[in-house]
Write a protein that holds these residues in place. Structure first.
Motif, PDB file in Angstrom:
ATOM      1  N   LEU A  91       0.830  -1.202   0.000  1.00 28.09           N
ATOM      2  CA  LEU A  91       0.000   0.000   0.000  1.00 28.09           C
ATOM      3  C   LEU A  91       0.870   1.260   0.000  1.00 28.09           C
ATOM      4  CD1 LEU A  91      -2.897   1.046   0.075  1.00 28.09           C
ATOM      5  CD2 LEU A  91      -2.808   0.883   2.560  1.00 28.09           C
ATOM      6  N   ASP A  92       1.928   1.270   0.812  1.00 26.86           N
ATOM      7  CA  ASP A  92       2.852   2.406   0.841  1.00 26.86           C
ATOM      8  C   ASP A  92       3.507   2.601  -0.530  1.00 26.86           C
ATOM      9  OD1 ASP A  92       2.312   3.031   3.479  1.00 26.86           O
ATOM     10  OD2 ASP A  92       4.042   1.906   4.267  1.00 26.86           O
ATOM     11  N   GLN A  93       3.872   1.504  -1.168  1.00 31.10           N
ATOM     12  CA  GLN A  93       4.466   1.581  -2.509  1.00 31.10           C
ATOM     13  C   GLN A  93       3.467   2.175  -3.491  1.00 31.10           C
ATOM     14  OE1 GLN A  93       5.752  -2.229  -3.990  1.00 31.10           O
ATOM     15  NE2 GLN A  93       6.256  -1.428  -6.011  1.00 31.10           N
ATOM     16  N   HIS A  94       2.231   1.743  -3.413  1.00 31.45           N
ATOM     17  CA  HIS A  94       1.192   2.268  -4.303  1.00 31.45           C
ATOM     18  C   HIS A  94       0.989   3.770  -4.063  1.00 31.45           C
ATOM     19  CE1 HIS A  94      -2.398   2.381  -6.765  1.00 31.45           C
ATOM     20  NE2 HIS A  94      -3.041   2.927  -5.744  1.00 31.45           N
ATOM     21  N   ILE A  95       0.967   4.171  -2.806  1.00 30.76           N
ATOM     22  CA  ILE A  95       0.802   5.593  -2.485  1.00 30.76           C
ATOM     23  C   ILE A  95       1.946   6.408  -3.079  1.00 30.76           C
ATOM     24  CG2 ILE A  95       0.875   7.266  -0.574  1.00 30.76           C
ATOM     25  CD1 ILE A  95      -0.730   5.158   1.074  1.00 30.76           C
ATOM     26  N   GLU A  96       3.179   5.914  -2.962  1.00 31.11           N
ATOM     27  CA  GLU A  96       4.337   6.613  -3.524  1.00 31.11           C
ATOM     28  C   GLU A  96       4.204   6.735  -5.049  1.00 31.11           C
ATOM     29  OE1 GLU A  96       7.628   8.755  -4.066  1.00 31.11           O
ATOM     30  OE2 GLU A  96       6.674   8.328  -2.135  1.00 31.11           O
ATOM     31  N   GLU A  97       3.764   5.660  -5.702  1.00 33.22           N
ATOM     32  CA  GLU A  97       3.577   5.712  -7.155  1.00 33.22           C
ATOM     33  C   GLU A  97       2.501   6.727  -7.530  1.00 33.22           C
ATOM     34  OE1 GLU A  97       2.700   1.655  -8.132  1.00 33.22           O
ATOM     35  OE2 GLU A  97       4.769   1.003  -7.817  1.00 33.22           O
ATOM     36  N   VAL A  98       1.437   6.785  -6.767  1.00 33.00           N
ATOM     37  CA  VAL A  98       0.366   7.756  -7.042  1.00 33.00           C
ATOM     38  C   VAL A  98       0.889   9.175  -6.853  1.00 33.00           C
ATOM     39  CG1 VAL A  98      -1.865   8.610  -6.210  1.00 33.00           C
ATOM     40  CG2 VAL A  98      -1.530   6.160  -6.550  1.00 33.00           C
ATOM     41  N   HIS A  99       1.667   9.423  -5.810  1.00 30.54           N
ATOM     42  CA  HIS A  99       2.251  10.757  -5.597  1.00 30.54           C
ATOM     43  C   HIS A  99       3.154  11.147  -6.773  1.00 30.54           C
ATOM     44  CE1 HIS A  99       0.777  11.836  -1.639  1.00 30.54           C
ATOM     45  NE2 HIS A  99       1.117  10.656  -1.168  1.00 30.54           N
ATOM     46  N   GLN A 100       3.940  10.190  -7.264  1.00 26.32           N
ATOM     47  CA  GLN A 100       4.821  10.465  -8.397  1.00 26.32           C
ATOM     48  C   GLN A 100       4.011  10.803  -9.651  1.00 26.32           C
ATOM     49  OE1 GLN A 100       7.461   7.093  -8.727  1.00 26.32           O
ATOM     50  NE2 GLN A 100       8.539   7.592  -6.829  1.00 26.32           N
ATOM     51  N   ARG A 101       2.944  10.023  -9.888  1.00 21.72           N
ATOM     52  CA  ARG A 101       2.089  10.316 -11.053  1.00 21.72           C
ATOM     53  C   ARG A 101       1.435  11.681 -10.925  1.00 21.72           C
ATOM     54  NH1 ARG A 101      -1.351   5.476 -10.830  1.00 21.72           N
ATOM     55  NH2 ARG A 101       0.284   4.031 -10.346  1.00 21.72           N
ATOM     56  N   ARG A 102       0.977  11.993  -9.706  1.00 22.15           N
ATOM     57  CA  ARG A 102       0.342  13.297  -9.480  1.00 22.15           C
ATOM     58  C   ARG A 102       1.329  14.426  -9.769  1.00 22.15           C
ATOM     59  NH1 ARG A 102      -0.544  17.551  -6.429  1.00 22.15           N
ATOM     60  NH2 ARG A 102      -2.686  18.212  -5.989  1.00 22.15           N
ATOM     61  N   ALA A 103       2.559  14.288  -9.274  1.00 23.26           N
ATOM     62  CA  ALA A 103       3.581  15.306  -9.505  1.00 23.26           C
ATOM     63  C   ALA A 103       3.871  15.450 -10.997  1.00 23.26           C
ATOM     64  CB  ALA A 103       4.861  14.953  -8.737  1.00 23.26           C
TER      65      ALA A 103
END
Length: 118
Positions: A91-103
């Motif tokens: 879940l933490d990995q997924h959140i990091e990927e989502v933050h990167q996509r958002r950025a």
């Protein structure tokens, strides 16, 4: 209790209950003399555990694997810690990927906005 009452008690449809039984998530129900399924408080606890597992993002396959463990292993909640830790890491990995996509989207929007003709 019969399946309709069990469904109302747990908030899970009768068809989902039958499906869980068929998939091995819920042990086959006891049967009354007339053939109707008969559920008890233990079954209510199991179905709530299944639903909680699903709400936490565990697959039916993972849930079924856990539900097939002996009851004493299922009751020892400490045995869940490694499983939950692994799910949390994913879940933490997924959140990091989502933050990167958002950025990346914000950066692209800024690039478009800056390069817009005046």
């Amino acid at each position: 209790m019969r399946i309709g009452e069990f469904a109302r008690e747990t908030g899970v449809s009768a068809s989902a209950i039958r499906f869980y039984e068929k998939r091995g998530l819920l042990p086959p129900s006891k049967r009354q003399a007339n053939g109707y399924r008969d559920y008890d408080a233990d079954d209510v606890r199991l179905i709530r555990l299944i639903e909680q597992s699903r709400s936490l993002g565990f697959s039916l396959k993972d849930t079924a694997k856990f539900m097939r463990r002996p009851p004493d292993e299922r009751r020892d909640k400490r045995r869940l810690l490694p499983i939950l830790a692994e799910k949390l890491a994913l879940l933490d990995q997924h959140i990091e990927e989502v933050h990167q996509r958002r950025a990346a989207i914000v950066a692209f929007m800024n690039l478009i906005n800056v390069s817009k003709p005046k």
